[in-house]
Scaffold this active site. Structure first.
Site, PDB file in Angstrom:
ATOM      1  CE1 TYR A   1      -3.438  -0.622   5.255  1.00  0.00           C
ATOM      2  CE2 TYR A   1      -1.702  -0.855   6.863  1.00  0.00           C
ATOM      3  CZ  TYR A   1      -2.149  -0.963   5.563  1.00  0.00           C
ATOM      4  OH  TYR A   1      -1.314  -1.415   4.594  1.00  0.00           O
TER       5      TYR A   1
ATOM      6  CE1 TYR B   1      -4.703  -1.025  -4.776  1.00  0.00           C
ATOM      7  CE2 TYR B   1      -5.200  -3.374  -4.865  1.00  0.00           C
ATOM      8  CZ  TYR B   1      -4.937  -2.235  -4.129  1.00  0.00           C
ATOM      9  OH  TYR B   1      -4.893  -2.291  -2.761  1.00  0.00           O
TER      10      TYR B   1
ATOM     11  CE  LYS C   1      -3.920   0.656  -1.467  1.00  0.00           C
ATOM     12  NZ  LYS C   1      -4.455  -0.102  -0.355  1.00  0.00           N
TER      13      LYS C   1
ATOM     14  CB  SER D   1      -0.932   0.024   1.201  1.00  0.00           C
ATOM     15  OG  SER D   1      -2.097  -0.686   0.877  1.00  0.00           O
TER      16      SER D   1
ATOM     17  CB  VAL E   1      -0.121  -5.906   4.200  1.00  0.00           C
ATOM     18  CG1 VAL E   1      -1.355  -5.215   4.739  1.00  0.00           C
ATOM     19  CG2 VAL E   1      -0.248  -6.190   2.717  1.00  0.00           C
TER      20      VAL E   1
HETATM   21  N1  GLU Z   1      -2.299  -5.274  -2.258  1.00  0.00           N
HETATM   22  C1  GLU Z   1      -2.865  -5.252  -0.950  1.00  0.00           C
HETATM   23  C2  GLU Z   1      -4.370  -5.350  -1.043  1.00  0.00           C
HETATM   24  O1  GLU Z   1      -4.942  -4.795  -1.932  1.00  0.00           O
HETATM   25  C3  GLU Z   1      -2.435  -3.974  -0.288  1.00  0.00           C
HETATM   26  C4  GLU Z   1      -2.707  -4.052   1.135  1.00  0.00           C
HETATM   27  C5  GLU Z   1      -1.932  -3.065   1.935  1.00  0.00           C
HETATM   28  O2  GLU Z   1      -0.719  -2.988   1.916  1.00  0.00           O
HETATM   29  O3  GLU Z   1      -2.640  -2.325   2.639  1.00  0.00           O
HETATM   30  O4  GLU Z   1      -4.997  -5.991  -0.239  1.00  0.00           O
END
Ligand code: GLU
Length: 304
Positions: free
Chosen positions: A240, A188, A66, A63, A258
């Site tokens: 989060y 993604y 992002k 993530s 994650v």
């Molecule tokens: N590729 C993971 C998902 O979409 C990213 C999760 C993360 O790092 O928050 O679940």
């Protein structure tokens, strides 16, 4: 400030957290990472570098990607972006469907999965080859061509990506996805699979610590105001449903993934990246949080 000495001191303490968290296994390809990996890299605006442990070893940034895609979409759309994704902390799990239903397909923020999927959809509108453009962008920010997708991780996410598939379908039903859902998911999952080291990540985030100016090329990647806004979203939404506690205990804008990575910045000063794959119950690296908490305690640095 003797950052090298501080890092060593912090690392000894943070290592006590090893063995207490859990590696993310809902993406099977991530579950094989040795749990004792541990790296720290700091880079200052002036170009000084400090490091510890596995700082040079690439890992799945998940993530954290992002932030990069948000920077790209923000550059293209500017404030129009906020018509399709909000900027409020979610206080819910990052892949919540319930929240999206309540909010009629406008994701709470760009760092929950729904928001990131909308951002990725926007990149598909602007770039003919979004995967290549994302990789180029990240390479440019990190000052390193040695940044790649991990195709095994991307395929594993695709295979087990039931929730993300549900989210993108739901967004599409609310007309907040314009492209074909398979294309959005493909980009993604690849962006999440990017592998980078702590050192590369710290370098890449220096632009956000430097009011949007790339520290090497002096190129204005984001306007000063855009960089401020991305830092604000990182502070309020970057961890989060532990973002409040992170701001309270650490006091730096940042983003975690994650894969066990965390990157955070002190504007006008530095970027710090930490990697330790075992996560706490919120999905944040357990030892990583400990490193950053001690870092701001021992240095007295924070944005507050
Ligand atoms: N590729 C993971 C998902 O979409 C990213 C999760 C993360 O790092 O928050 O679940």
């Amino acid at each position: 400030m003797d950052y090298q000495k501080i890092i060593h001191q912090i690392a000894e303490e943070a290592k006590k957290e090893l063995g207490k968290g859990k590696i993310a296994n809902y993406i099977p390809a991530l579950a094989n990472i040795p749990s004792d990996k541990f790296g720290i890299a700091i880079e200052t605006i002036k170009g000084e570098r400090y490091s510890f442990g596995d700082y040079d070893e690439p890992f799945s940034i998940q993530s954290i990607s992002k932030v990069f895609t948000l920077m790209m979409a923000f550059t293209k759309e500017n404030t129009k972006l906020w018509q399709r994704v909000d900027v409020e902390p979610s206080g819910n799990p990052f892949n919540s469907l319930v929240q999206l239903e309540f909010e009629a397909g406008i994701p709470r923020n760009p760092f929950i999965n729904a928001g990131a999927l909308v951002v990725t959809d926007i990149l598909l509108d602007h770039y003919a080859s979004p995967k290549a453009s994302i990789l180029d962008y990240v390479r440019r920010l990190s000052g390193s061509d040695d940044v790649y997708f991990d195709y095994e991780v991307a395929a594993s996410e695709r295979e087990f990506g039931y929730t993300n598939t549900a989210l993108v379908n739901f967004l599409k039903s609310h007309k907040n996805i314009h492209n074909h859902i398979d294309k959005v998911l493909d980009v993604y999952f690849h962006q999440c699979s990017i592998r980078m080291s702590c050192q590369q990540l710290a370098h890449a985030f220096l632009t956000l610590a430097n009011h949007g100016v790339h520290p090497d090329t002096k190129e204005q990647i984001l306007s000063r105001s855009q960089a401020k806004r991305i830092n604000a979203i990182m502070l309020t939404c970057g961890f989060y449903d532990q973002a409040g506690e992170f701001a309270f205990c650490v006091g730096m804008p940042g983003k975690s993934g994650v894969g066990g990575g965390i990157v955070a910045v002190i504007p006008e000063e530095l970027a710090i990246a930490v990697w330790s794959p075992e996560l706490n119950e919120h999905g944040n690296s357990k030892a990583g949080i400990s490193v950053l908490e001690q870092f701001t305690t021992l240095t007295g640095l924070s944005i507050f």
